[in-house]
Design an enzyme around this catalytic site. Structure first.
Site, PDB file in Angstrom:
ATOM      1  N   VAL A  97       4.977  -3.687   5.070  1.00  0.00           N
ATOM      2  CA  VAL A  97       5.046  -2.433   4.310  1.00  0.00           C
ATOM      3  C   VAL A  97       5.930  -1.406   5.019  1.00  0.00           C
ATOM      4  CG1 VAL A  97       3.675  -0.456   3.511  1.00  0.00           C
ATOM      5  CG2 VAL A  97       2.885  -2.774   3.104  1.00  0.00           C
ATOM      6  N   PHE A 154       2.164  -0.145  -3.419  1.00  0.00           N
ATOM      7  CA  PHE A 154       1.910  -1.156  -4.452  1.00  0.00           C
ATOM      8  C   PHE A 154       2.929  -2.281  -4.458  1.00  0.00           C
ATOM      9  CE2 PHE A 154      -0.152   2.737  -5.965  1.00  0.00           C
ATOM     10  CZ  PHE A 154      -1.430   2.261  -6.200  1.00  0.00           C
ATOM     11  N   ARG A 183      -3.000  -4.783 -25.634  1.00  0.00           N
ATOM     12  CA  ARG A 183      -4.064  -4.252 -24.782  1.00  0.00           C
ATOM     13  C   ARG A 183      -4.278  -5.128 -23.549  1.00  0.00           C
ATOM     14  NH1 ARG A 183      -8.598  -4.298 -29.171  1.00  0.00           N
ATOM     15  NH2 ARG A 183      -7.556  -6.312 -29.372  1.00  0.00           N
ATOM     16  N   VAL A 229      -3.001 -22.636  -8.298  1.00  0.00           N
ATOM     17  CA  VAL A 229      -3.950 -23.213  -7.328  1.00  0.00           C
ATOM     18  C   VAL A 229      -4.879 -22.155  -6.751  1.00  0.00           C
ATOM     19  CG1 VAL A 229      -2.796 -25.260  -6.450  1.00  0.00           C
ATOM     20  CG2 VAL A 229      -2.031 -23.035  -5.673  1.00  0.00           C
ATOM     21  N   CYS A 278      -3.651  -9.575   1.003  1.00  0.00           N
ATOM     22  CA  CYS A 278      -4.375  -8.404   0.490  1.00  0.00           C
ATOM     23  C   CYS A 278      -5.432  -8.645  -0.581  1.00  0.00           C
ATOM     24  CB  CYS A 278      -3.372  -7.373   0.005  1.00  0.00           C
ATOM     25  SG  CYS A 278      -2.480  -6.667   1.396  1.00  0.00           S
TER      26      CYS A 278
HETATM   27  P1  NAD Z   1       1.487  -6.115   9.117  1.00  0.00           P
HETATM   28  O1  NAD Z   1       0.431  -6.819   9.875  1.00  0.00           O
HETATM   29  O2  NAD Z   1       2.680  -6.863   8.636  1.00  0.00           O
HETATM   30  O3  NAD Z   1       2.051  -4.881   9.995  1.00  0.00           O
HETATM   31  C1  NAD Z   1       1.231  -3.962  10.646  1.00  0.00           C
HETATM   32  C2  NAD Z   1       1.920  -3.569  11.960  1.00  0.00           C
HETATM   33  O4  NAD Z   1       1.191  -2.500  12.560  1.00  0.00           O
HETATM   34  C3  NAD Z   1       1.957  -4.688  13.008  1.00  0.00           C
HETATM   35  O5  NAD Z   1       3.296  -4.956  13.358  1.00  0.00           O
HETATM   36  C4  NAD Z   1       1.150  -4.126  14.192  1.00  0.00           C
HETATM   37  O6  NAD Z   1       1.678  -4.495  15.453  1.00  0.00           O
HETATM   38  C5  NAD Z   1       1.286  -2.636  13.965  1.00  0.00           C
HETATM   39  N1  NAD Z   1       0.249  -1.834  14.590  1.00  0.00           N
HETATM   40  C6  NAD Z   1      -1.098  -1.984  14.543  1.00  0.00           C
HETATM   41  N2  NAD Z   1      -1.715  -0.994  15.204  1.00  0.00           N
HETATM   42  C7  NAD Z   1      -0.743  -0.180  15.703  1.00  0.00           C
HETATM   43  C8  NAD Z   1      -0.750   1.012  16.450  1.00  0.00           C
HETATM   44  N3  NAD Z   1      -1.893   1.598  16.817  1.00  0.00           N
HETATM   45  N4  NAD Z   1       0.429   1.565  16.796  1.00  0.00           N
HETATM   46  C9  NAD Z   1       1.602   0.996  16.430  1.00  0.00           C
HETATM   47  N5  NAD Z   1       1.662  -0.135  15.685  1.00  0.00           N
HETATM   48  C10 NAD Z   1       0.509  -0.721  15.317  1.00  0.00           C
HETATM   49  O7  NAD Z   1       0.745  -5.402   7.902  1.00  0.00           O
HETATM   50  P2  NAD Z   1       1.340  -5.095   6.443  1.00  0.00           P
HETATM   51  O8  NAD Z   1       1.355  -6.337   5.617  1.00  0.00           O
HETATM   52  O9  NAD Z   1       2.584  -4.280   6.583  1.00  0.00           O
HETATM   53  O10 NAD Z   1       0.181  -4.168   5.856  1.00  0.00           O
HETATM   54  C11 NAD Z   1      -0.029  -2.862   6.334  1.00  0.00           C
HETATM   55  C12 NAD Z   1      -0.997  -2.167   5.409  1.00  0.00           C
HETATM   56  O11 NAD Z   1      -0.418  -2.048   4.106  1.00  0.00           O
HETATM   57  C13 NAD Z   1      -2.317  -2.918   5.202  1.00  0.00           C
HETATM   58  O12 NAD Z   1      -3.345  -1.962   5.077  1.00  0.00           O
HETATM   59  C14 NAD Z   1      -2.133  -3.627   3.879  1.00  0.00           C
HETATM   60  O13 NAD Z   1      -3.337  -3.829   3.199  1.00  0.00           O
HETATM   61  C15 NAD Z   1      -1.256  -2.649   3.122  1.00  0.00           C
HETATM   62  N6  NAD Z   1      -0.394  -3.261   2.091  1.00  0.00           N
HETATM   63  C16 NAD Z   1       0.272  -4.432   2.356  1.00  0.00           C
HETATM   64  C17 NAD Z   1       1.128  -4.965   1.386  1.00  0.00           C
HETATM   65  C18 NAD Z   1       1.874  -6.254   1.629  1.00  0.00           C
HETATM   66  O14 NAD Z   1       2.531  -6.712   0.715  1.00  0.00           O
HETATM   67  N7  NAD Z   1       1.828  -6.854   2.801  1.00  0.00           N
HETATM   68  C19 NAD Z   1       1.322  -4.285   0.182  1.00  0.00           C
HETATM   69  C20 NAD Z   1       0.642  -3.090  -0.039  1.00  0.00           C
HETATM   70  C21 NAD Z   1      -0.207  -2.583   0.932  1.00  0.00           C
HETATM   71  C1  UGA Z   2      -0.243  -7.859  -4.345  1.00  0.00           C
HETATM   72  C2  UGA Z   2      -0.049  -6.852  -5.480  1.00  0.00           C
HETATM   73  O1  UGA Z   2       0.687  -7.484  -6.542  1.00  0.00           O
HETATM   74  C3  UGA Z   2       0.718  -5.617  -4.990  1.00  0.00           C
HETATM   75  O2  UGA Z   2       0.811  -4.657  -6.031  1.00  0.00           O
HETATM   76  C4  UGA Z   2      -0.031  -5.019  -3.803  1.00  0.00           C
HETATM   77  O3  UGA Z   2       0.681  -3.906  -3.283  1.00  0.00           O
HETATM   78  C5  UGA Z   2      -0.173  -6.058  -2.717  1.00  0.00           C
HETATM   79  O4  UGA Z   2      -0.885  -7.210  -3.257  1.00  0.00           O
HETATM   80  C6  UGA Z   2      -0.963  -5.579  -1.554  1.00  0.00           C
HETATM   81  O5  UGA Z   2      -1.725  -4.652  -1.649  1.00  0.00           O
HETATM   82  O6  UGA Z   2      -0.767  -6.228  -0.522  1.00  0.00           O
HETATM   83  P1  UGA Z   2       1.258  -9.716  -3.186  1.00  0.00           P
HETATM   84  O7  UGA Z   2      -0.034 -10.223  -2.676  1.00  0.00           O
HETATM   85  O8  UGA Z   2       2.370  -9.508  -2.232  1.00  0.00           O
HETATM   86  O9  UGA Z   2       1.039  -8.323  -3.948  1.00  0.00           O
HETATM   87  O10 UGA Z   2       1.824 -10.722  -4.309  1.00  0.00           O
HETATM   88  P2  UGA Z   2       1.374 -11.025  -5.819  1.00  0.00           P
HETATM   89  O11 UGA Z   2       2.590 -11.191  -6.624  1.00  0.00           O
HETATM   90  O12 UGA Z   2       0.378 -10.070  -6.315  1.00  0.00           O
HETATM   91  O13 UGA Z   2       0.706 -12.466  -5.688  1.00  0.00           O
HETATM   92  C7  UGA Z   2      -0.530 -12.638  -5.020  1.00  0.00           C
HETATM   93  C8  UGA Z   2      -1.025 -14.072  -5.248  1.00  0.00           C
HETATM   94  O14 UGA Z   2      -1.421 -14.272  -6.595  1.00  0.00           O
HETATM   95  C9  UGA Z   2       0.044 -15.131  -4.958  1.00  0.00           C
HETATM   96  O15 UGA Z   2      -0.549 -16.226  -4.311  1.00  0.00           O
HETATM   97  C10 UGA Z   2       0.524 -15.511  -6.336  1.00  0.00           C
HETATM   98  O16 UGA Z   2       1.060 -16.798  -6.405  1.00  0.00           O
HETATM   99  C11 UGA Z   2      -0.767 -15.400  -7.136  1.00  0.00           C
HETATM  100  N1  UGA Z   2      -0.570 -15.184  -8.582  1.00  0.00           N
HETATM  101  C12 UGA Z   2       0.066 -14.070  -9.022  1.00  0.00           C
HETATM  102  C13 UGA Z   2      -1.077 -16.105  -9.477  1.00  0.00           C
HETATM  103  O17 UGA Z   2      -1.672 -17.127  -9.092  1.00  0.00           O
HETATM  104  N2  UGA Z   2      -0.904 -15.881 -10.822  1.00  0.00           N
HETATM  105  C14 UGA Z   2      -0.276 -14.776 -11.305  1.00  0.00           C
HETATM  106  O18 UGA Z   2      -0.174 -14.624 -12.543  1.00  0.00           O
HETATM  107  C15 UGA Z   2       0.221 -13.848 -10.373  1.00  0.00           C
END
Ligand code: NAD
Ligand code: UGA
Length: 465
Positions: free
Chosen positions: A15, A162, A260, A270, A276
């Protein structure tokens, strides 16, 4: 505070990295520094091979890095210099103590907040970007205020993200909405406006929604819970389809044309994976339990249970079709990432399919276009997947060539919907496999009629062939 000139992001992950790359590219007047505890991760962000694969991200980073986008481990300096700080650290499911296996582990959030309080010498807007339980912003504010220096003021905002992996750049560039929650006060409003002004460099004002902090925090958990619920719902229907002769794609199309309901997120599979969905639904379940709402907790828990059922059910179908034994049979696994266009394997359904097949002593030949082999081994030897790492090494072959994976195999199992899987020469693959040759299409992406014509025995989700 309306004029933010320097942004710091704590957490250079999936993120923090992409979000800051977009902010830097859209706001040349703002200097953005992404900081992280991990030197290795920061080195990768500063190299030609970024730590994450996202279509379009390399170009974006190259365009801004060293100009107004910086990656650093100098956390204190980043905090000190910033007007606005994103907290974008990981919030995994707790694996110890109270709430183990359900609650979000907020230790990284807390340590980021404490670090800000410790080093800040000027007022800051602190933005909670990580996904957190409701009231986490209140805890951050509490920590900051209890430790603040004279003349240093804080406003804490909730600004959940998101983006989905694989489409992060597009999602950040054209978000359906940006959500900002803040304190209902004059200072709160000023902070909301300051953050909103950053987004308004590229997001239409009407797409920026503001609300109170708790609504914003709960909206993020709710959005993920609804999305996961749709997948579990269609996966539940896929089981009914297989038992009745209905076709889940036709059912999804039929219901999706109802405005809707809508057509998105109705792809049976699968099971869902990713870092997340499971974590955030469990987070919501735990929140409900803590709020003494056990019936609401049970309701959302079923979303997870249906996902477990789907993964197990699919693996069982593979075993049953292969004459109820896969012991020592070579099975090619196509796809290890949790979805296409990402190298991320966190909670990937592929890991669990592999686990169930390894439990039955199948020999797996795994191919994925983006996942590193060390990552696959690390996932498959994790204690929750296997208690015998040596056995995993014996059962698993990793290959960089899908044709090699399928050679002399009894079956191919498609676990990820990579586009390239559609374009392979399946006649050539068939000729190299043991007969009868099976394909289990866990993502419904292949041309099943064509495969049957070649001679394959084909099984897919939600449809009898
Ligand atoms: P990530 O594990 O890829 O990255 C988090 C980073 O934070 C790591 O590199 C870690 O070393 C660093 N970190 C942890 N504690 C720290 C500190 N005290 N100081 C400095 N660095 C620190 O995580 P992510 O996938 O980017 O997710 C981050 C947040 O965003 C989570 O809460 C997740 O739920 C949310 N989120 C993730 C996604 C996604 O697609 N991955 C999408 C939407 C929201
Ligand atoms: C999801 C949400 O889509 C994001 O909006 C959100 O920000 C993010 O989680 C988060 O909070 O981390 P992400 O997990 O990266 O994003 O990817 P998605 O496209 O949502 O897919 C998640 C899983 O559901 C995958 O394994 C995908 O293959 C599966 N999926 C998705 C299905 O099996 N069917 C579908 O119709 C859609």
């Amino acid at each position: 505070m309306a004029d933010v000139k320097r942004v710091c992001c704590i957490g250079a992950g999936y993120v923090g990295g992409p979000t800051c790359a977009i902010i830097a590219s859209k706001c040349p007047d703002i200097t953005v520094t992404v900081v992280d505890l991990s030197q290795a991760r920061i080195n990768e962000w500063n190299s030609d091979k970024l730590p994450i694969f996202e279509p379009g991200l390399d170009d974006l980073v190259k365009q801004c890095r060293g100009k107004n986008l910086f990656f650093s481990t100098e956390i204190e300096k980043g905090i000190k210099e910033a007007d606005l700080i994103f907290i974008s650290v990981n919030t995994p499911t707790k694996n110890y103590g109270i709430g183990k296996g359900r609650a979000a582990d907020l230790k990284y959030i807390e340590s980021a907040a404490r670090k800000i309080a410790e080093v800040a010498v000027s007022s800051k807007i602190v933005v909670e970007k990580s996904t957190v339980p409701v009231k986490a912003a209140e805890s951050i504010a509490h920590i900051l205020q209890a430790n603040h220096r004279r003349g240093v003021h804080y406003q804490v905002l909730s600004n959940p993200e998101f983006l989905a992996e694989g489409t992060a750049v597009k999602d950040l560039m054209y978000p359906d909405r940006v959500l900002i929650g803040g304190e209902l006060s004059e200072e709160g409003n000023r902070a909301i406006m300051a953050l909103s002004n950053i987004y308004q460099h590229w997001v239409p004002k009407d797409n920026i929604i503001t609300m109170n902090t708790w609504s914003s925090e709960l909206s993020k958990l709710t959005a993920n819970a609804f999305l996961a619920q749709r997948i579990s719902s269609i996966n539940a229907i896929s089981a009914v389809c297989e038992a009745t002769g209905a076709d889940v794609s036709e059912v999804a199309h039929a219901i999706g044309t109802d405005s809707r309901i809508g057509p998105k997120f109705l792809q049976a599979s699968v099971g869902f994976g990713g870092s997340c969905f499971q974590k955030d639904v469990l987070n919501l379940v735990y929140l409900c339990e803590c709020l003494n709402l056990p019936d609401v907790a049970v309701y959302w828990q079923t979303v997870i249970e249906m996902n477990e059922f789907q993964k197990r059910r699919f693996a069982r179908r593979v075993i049953e079709a292969l004459f109820n034994t896969v012991t020592n049979k070579r099975i090619a696994i196509f796809g290890f990432a949790f979805k296409k266009d990402t190298g991320d394997t966190r909670e990937s359904p592929s890991i669990y399919i592999c686990k169930y097949l390894m439990d039955e002593q199948a020999k797996l030949a795994i191919y994925d276009p983006k996942v590193d082999h060390e990552q696959m081994i690390s996932d498959l030897t994790h204690p929750s997947i296997s208690d015998n790492p040596t056995r995993v090494q014996e059962l698993v072959t990793l290959t960089k060539d899908p044709y090699e994976a399928a050679r002399s195999a009894h079956a191919i199992v498609i676990c990820t919907e990579w586009d390239e899987f559609k374009d392979y020469d399946y006649q050539k693959i068939y000729d190299s496999m043991l007969k009868p040759a099976f394909i289990f299409d866990g993502r419904m992406i292949l041309d099943h009629k064509q495969l049957q014509k070649i001679g394959y025995h084909v099984e897919t989700i939600g449809k009898r062939l």
